[in-house]
Design an enzyme around this catalytic site. Structure first.
Site, short mmCIF file in Angstrom:
data_model
loop_
_atom_site.label_atom_id
_atom_site.label_comp_id
_atom_site.label_asym_id
_atom_site.label_seq_id
_atom_site.Cartn_x
_atom_site.Cartn_y
_atom_site.Cartn_z
N HIS A 17 17.26 126.67 32.23
CA HIS A 17 17.00 126.85 33.75
C HIS A 17 17.34 125.54 34.50
O HIS A 17 17.86 125.82 35.58
CB HIS A 17 15.63 127.06 33.76
CG HIS A 17 15.00 128.23 33.22
ND1 HIS A 17 13.91 128.29 32.09
CD2 HIS A 17 15.25 129.54 33.30
CE1 HIS A 17 13.87 129.82 31.81
NE2 HIS A 17 14.45 130.44 32.53
N SER A 133 13.19 131.38 26.89
CA SER A 133 11.83 130.88 26.87
C SER A 133 10.86 131.58 25.97
O SER A 133 10.08 130.68 25.31
CB SER A 133 11.10 131.34 28.35
OG SER A 133 11.98 130.67 29.44
#
Ligand code: PNS
Length: 164
Positions: A17, A133
């Site tokens: 990210h 994640s």
């Protein structure tokens, strides 16, 4: 001024990210990282904790860009959050072809809802293409080493040491 919003769950934010944040900040004048606070989900880190840790991670890892990056939380539609923050672009990252179908569908939905908002995709650096994640959460839950996967601030919050 070209403003973009980068929405996501960021549960937790990973180096993948951050790589997208960095690339997008190189293109847009201002970038709003928007953390989805999903009231139906109960993530390990609540919305406020995720926002705080992302801010810290950006200041630690991308100090030169930090003043052009805002971190907010939002609930509801991404295009509504974009409108509130004056963003004409939605940023999303692509790791592999497998991401593309869902992302294309989201982009079309968002265009239907807000025709003036364009979605822009950035390719994640190859070294982060495997990161997700959900896998980081799983590794942390079982006491695994998340070094090199998430910024130190995130690893700390997950209760794992990290040298980045
Ligand atoms: O990090 P994620 O979980 O892949 O992010 C998904 C996200 C937050 C971008 C997406 O679920 C979203 O935009 N949610 C807000 C609700 C919305 O706008 N839905 C319509 C777009 S499909």
């Amino acid at each position: 001024m070209n403003v973009a919003i980068y929405p996501g769950s960021f549960d937790p934010i990973t180096y993948g990210h951050l790589d997208i944040v960095c690339r997008a900040a190189g293109v847009f004048d201002r970038l709003v990282v928007a953390v989805l606070v999903n009231t139906r989900k109960t993530p390990p880190l609540d919305g406020d904790s995720r926002t705080t840790v992302i801010r810290r991670a950006i200041e630690d890892e991308l100090p030169d860009l930090a003043d052009r990056i805002e971190v907010v939380s939002f609930d509801g539609l991404t295009v509504e959050a974009a409108r509130r923050h004056g963003a004409r672009f939605v940023v999303r990252g692509l790791r592999a072809v497998s991401d593309f179908e869902t992302e294309l569908q989201m982009a079309h939905f968002n265009r239907k809802l807000a025709p003036s908002v364009d979605t822009v995709f950035f390719m994640t650096a190859l070294e982060y293409a495997y990161l997700s994640s959900s896998l980081v959460r799983e590794i942390a839950r079982f006491g695994g080493d998340v070094r090199g996967m998430v910024p130190a601030a995130v690893a700390e919050q997950l209760g794992r040491p990290s040298v980045g």
